[in-house]
Write an enzyme that holds these catalytic residues in place. Structure first.
Site: not given
Lengths: 319, 319
Positions: A228, A257, A276
């Site tokens: 993360r 993000e 991601h």
């Protein structure tokens, strides 16, 4: 009769049938996870899938949320679920896709393939010199959940010496050569040729990789973050790379993000950025595994059986 | 007393001593391979290292040439060495470095990491969708020499089903699941998710991968050439990629090297180009292995022992 809402990617008939068979007598409805609206959630007792947390305001009727993702940090925050809601994840379903992209990124950095790609785009036939190898390298894997173990097995298969670091004491699994607790990170950190982080998002992991810790790493170290984004602040990573505290990094997760288009990280030559993208359903095998876990937990919940991947609201981790 | 010229990269004292001990009583001199001139060769009976073939015009005194490279196709051409010269290679020394870069390139293509790198350079946070995996993939390895076997072991360790194709019948090595002869390529070609070529340069391998053969491949196939560039003509590869006969390619070797700056290949999005960089001494382990092979063969040659990696002038291959 309980109402079950399934909000996953579009399922085939076989996958739907697996879920239907897991909850006979329930009223089950299917919706693509991207099309969910607050009215779908209304009055539902069981949700299978990753409903946007912002859509959940401690819904009264909801008893059991089985998310489709491997992490659940966004759901343990106050006000998202009412106390007592059972929360389970699909930890394990994503291990292959995340670990495979992470090891690909690791090898890409060691072999300078990102720099060769840049040279190709400039039409340059240039030898970039010495490369590294996973063979014989000391690889420190932070977080030994399903993904960390999957990555460790791949790294070992390619010749690496794997040091696993985890939060809680347990027997050493075969996929690592040595094992330490998170508290001992600073002792083993300087030995690593590669540090791969699968740390989940939690208060304890936030900004775990400090400027001091990057300074303690080998200057030849490759840092890979596929856990993360909160584990490392963007400016700390940037400085570590600019100052040569580490040689290179590959990062799939960020504190913010999407990574803003004006972030200075984009242009760091020795940083490979992916959006991601390692998780999701990019490997066909993943959705099949998600459905299997969801069906098993749905049946277990309704029949008072043992649930897999139950989240502890205090830690945000698997209990 | 024979004169021995060692023309390798700069050696450390330990490496020099290994070679000195292999030829007691000989006059041995060391020169960095990049600094060699025709006068260094003059009157020498034994050369250890890859002297530029253009510098060799059937030198009278030369009895034994142990090249530092794994291939020797440039030395078997007429007029380079006089008939009867013994020619050996360092086949095996480069297996790790070449196979590791080849498998990195393979994984990079399957995971679309080259396209993610391009997106990064445009500051684009874009999900590029479905990716592939070596796990469960059918990987066809063309050429089962030391490099092909090394690659096969890596691919199998990552879950691939490996089909080996080789020139001569032999027992199936453990690193492959099935084995065929080169003549049978067309039968197995359509089964492959990945085709990796380690074919050496020879008359028989020139333009082996024809337009017809690319058409017979799966449209999802990833083609990897880490053998010799002559195996595929640049325009044939270009057309195969442009027409979608295959999904992507990673190529380290070309018919014309360096690849001309105006080659249309540079700009093919789904082609990853590296500048014949997989070999050389980019991994520190390689030079150590080269010195070991050279020392063993030098001693064997002088003492009438059995030589490793002797080249057959008729085929250009290992005898």
């Amino acid at each position: 009769m309980k109402r079950v809402l399934v909000a996953l990617p579009t399922l085939n008939e076989n996958q739907k049938e697996k879920l239907r068979s897991a909850c006979p007598g329930c009223e089950i409805s299917f919706i693509n996870e991207k099309e969910i609206t607050p009215s779908n959630i209304d009055g539902v007792e069981i949700i299978i899938g990753s409903v946007p947390p912002a859509m959940l305001h401690s819904p009264e009727s909801l008893e059991f949320l089985q998310v489709g993702s491997s992490g659940a940090d966004a759901y343990v925050r106050e006000g998202v679920l009412k106390p007592g809601t059972v929360l389970t994840t699909c930890t394990g379903a994503y291990s292959q896709t995340v670990a495979e992209q992470a090891i690909t990124a690791t090898m890409m950095m060691l072999k300078k393939m990102h720099l060769y790609r840049d040279a190709q785009n400039r039409h340059e036939w240039t030898d970039l010199g010495t490369v590294g190898s996973l063979d014989g390298a000391v690889v420190l894997v932070m977080g030994l959940g399903e993904i960390g173990k999957y990555y460790s097995r791949l790294a070992k298969a390619l010749g690496a010496y794997v040091i696993g670091v985890k939060r809680r004491a347990s027997d050493k699994p075969d996929c690592v050569d040595e094992m330490y607790l998170t508290d001992e990170f600073d002792e083993v950190c300087p030995r690593a040729d590669v540090i791969v982080s699968f740390l989940p998002g939690s208060a304890a992991t936030t900004h775990f990789y400090t400027a001091e810790r990057f300074r303690a790493m080998k200057s030849s170290c490759v840092f890979v973050n596929y856990g993360r984004g909160v584990a490392v602040a963007a400016d700390v990573l940037e400085e570590a790379l600019r100052n040569g505290e580490i040689a290179a990094a590959a990062v799939d997760v960020f504190e913010t993000e999407p990574l803003p288009a004006d972030s200075p990280l984009w242009d760091l030559e020795n940083l490979v950025i992916t959006p991601h993208s390692s998780g999701f359903y990019h490997l066909p095998a993943t959705l099949e595994r998600v459905v299997d876990i969801c069906a098993k937990n749905l049946s277990a919940y309704l029949n008072g059986g043992e649930l897999m991947n139950v989240v502890d609201f205090k830690t945000g981790y698997k209990k």
